[in-house]
Design a protein around this motif. Sequence first.
Motif, PDB file in Angstrom:
ATOM      1  N   GLU A  70       0.816  -1.213   0.000  1.00 13.22           N
ATOM      2  CA  GLU A  70       0.000   0.000   0.000  1.00 13.22           C
ATOM      3  C   GLU A  70       0.850   1.263   0.000  1.00 13.22           C
ATOM      4  O   GLU A  70       0.404   2.315  -0.429  1.00 13.22           O
ATOM      5  CB  GLU A  70      -0.947   0.005   1.195  1.00 13.22           C
ATOM      6  N   LEU A  71       2.083   1.142   0.505  1.00 14.33           N
ATOM      7  CA  LEU A  71       2.975   2.289   0.564  1.00 14.33           C
ATOM      8  C   LEU A  71       4.408   1.821   0.395  1.00 14.33           C
ATOM      9  O   LEU A  71       4.856   0.911   1.103  1.00 14.33           O
ATOM     10  CB  LEU A  71       2.823   3.033   1.901  1.00 14.33           C
ATOM     11  N   GLU A  73       8.056   3.477   0.620  1.00 13.32           N
ATOM     12  CA  GLU A  73       8.773   4.678   1.035  1.00 13.32           C
ATOM     13  C   GLU A  73      10.216   4.599   0.574  1.00 13.32           C
ATOM     14  O   GLU A  73      10.878   3.589   0.780  1.00 13.32           O
ATOM     15  CB  GLU A  73       8.739   4.823   2.555  1.00 13.32           C
ATOM     16  N   ASP A  78       7.410   8.947  -1.830  1.00 23.18           N
ATOM     17  CA  ASP A  78       6.536   7.856  -1.395  1.00 23.18           C
ATOM     18  C   ASP A  78       5.672   7.442  -2.585  1.00 23.18           C
ATOM     19  O   ASP A  78       5.233   8.290  -3.361  1.00 23.18           O
ATOM     20  CB  ASP A  78       5.619   8.293  -0.252  1.00 23.18           C
ATOM     21  N   HIS A  80       2.143   5.538  -3.136  1.00 19.88           N
ATOM     22  CA  HIS A  80       0.940   5.048  -2.474  1.00 19.88           C
ATOM     23  C   HIS A  80       0.116   4.255  -3.477  1.00 19.88           C
ATOM     24  O   HIS A  80       0.048   4.614  -4.644  1.00 19.88           O
ATOM     25  CB  HIS A  80       0.093   6.226  -1.975  1.00 19.88           C
ATOM     26  N   CYS A  81      -0.546   3.200  -2.986  1.00 20.96           N
ATOM     27  CA  CYS A  81      -1.367   2.376  -3.870  1.00 20.96           C
ATOM     28  C   CYS A  81      -2.685   2.023  -3.183  1.00 20.96           C
ATOM     29  O   CYS A  81      -2.712   1.654  -2.014  1.00 20.96           O
ATOM     30  CB  CYS A  81      -0.612   1.100  -4.241  1.00 20.96           C
ATOM     31  N   CYS A  93       2.490   8.960  -6.797  1.00 20.95           N
ATOM     32  CA  CYS A  93       3.876   9.187  -6.402  1.00 20.95           C
ATOM     33  C   CYS A  93       3.911  10.595  -5.818  1.00 20.95           C
ATOM     34  O   CYS A  93       3.491  11.549  -6.481  1.00 20.95           O
ATOM     35  CB  CYS A  93       4.788   9.066  -7.622  1.00 20.95           C
ATOM     36  N   SER A  94       4.371  10.707  -4.566  1.00 26.20           N
ATOM     37  CA  SER A  94       4.304  11.991  -3.871  1.00 26.20           C
ATOM     38  C   SER A  94       5.592  12.294  -3.121  1.00 26.20           C
ATOM     39  O   SER A  94       6.454  11.425  -2.952  1.00 26.20           O
ATOM     40  CB  SER A  94       3.140  11.983  -2.872  1.00 26.20           C
ATOM     41  N   VAL A 101      -2.817  12.122   0.784  1.00 27.28           N
ATOM     42  CA  VAL A 101      -2.648  11.278  -0.401  1.00 27.28           C
ATOM     43  C   VAL A 101      -3.680  10.157  -0.430  1.00 27.28           C
ATOM     44  O   VAL A 101      -4.223   9.832  -1.492  1.00 27.28           O
ATOM     45  CB  VAL A 101      -1.212  10.738  -0.512  1.00 27.28           C
ATOM     46  N   GLU A 102      -3.994   9.582   0.731  1.00 28.73           N
ATOM     47  CA  GLU A 102      -5.022   8.530   0.757  1.00 28.73           C
ATOM     48  C   GLU A 102      -6.355   9.096   0.282  1.00 28.73           C
ATOM     49  O   GLU A 102      -7.082   8.452  -0.467  1.00 28.73           O
ATOM     50  CB  GLU A 102      -5.164   7.933   2.165  1.00 28.73           C
TER      51      GLU A 102
END
Length: 166
Positions: A70-71, A73, A78, A80-81, A93-94, A101-102
């Motif tokens: 899910e993440l 790092e 980061d 995130h999925c 992608c952050s 982000v979630e």
Amino acid sequence: SSSSSSSSSPVFSVWIVNKSGGLIFYKNYSSDKNTLDTNDTLRLASVWHSLHAISRTNSVSPVKKSSGIELLETSTFDLHCFETKTGIKFMVCSMKKAIGVERLLRRVYDVYADFAMKNPFYELEQPIQAELFEERVMIAVKSCRNANSGHYSGGGGGGGYASSLY
């Protein structure tokens, strides 16, 4: 200035990968000149899909019925999925520790449901090529940028984006 505002956006890119591992949407929001070419984006989507699938297997996961990665790092960003019940993966992608982000992932999913799934001309599993879809995703990205405006320098002012999304 507007250039410092865009370069400090907490969101670098948004990806949507179908259940077969094919990239159906990619948008780069980074002002960085070193962007990925089309082949690299397709390869990375496929690699992420494979890693996500492997992480769900009992032979790799330390717990049964893992939901997958899910993440991810790294030292500089980061990834995130969010995976839907139908196997579509929404990825962002952050910047490290970006706020909201979630929520952005859920908004992109909502936009996908509203502007792709309800579009009678959209074929499942195929690339999304709808201007209105891209506009709505951009509104969600801007909303995330605004949530981070105090968190990162130069982030850009007020709100109003969230209410226009729905």
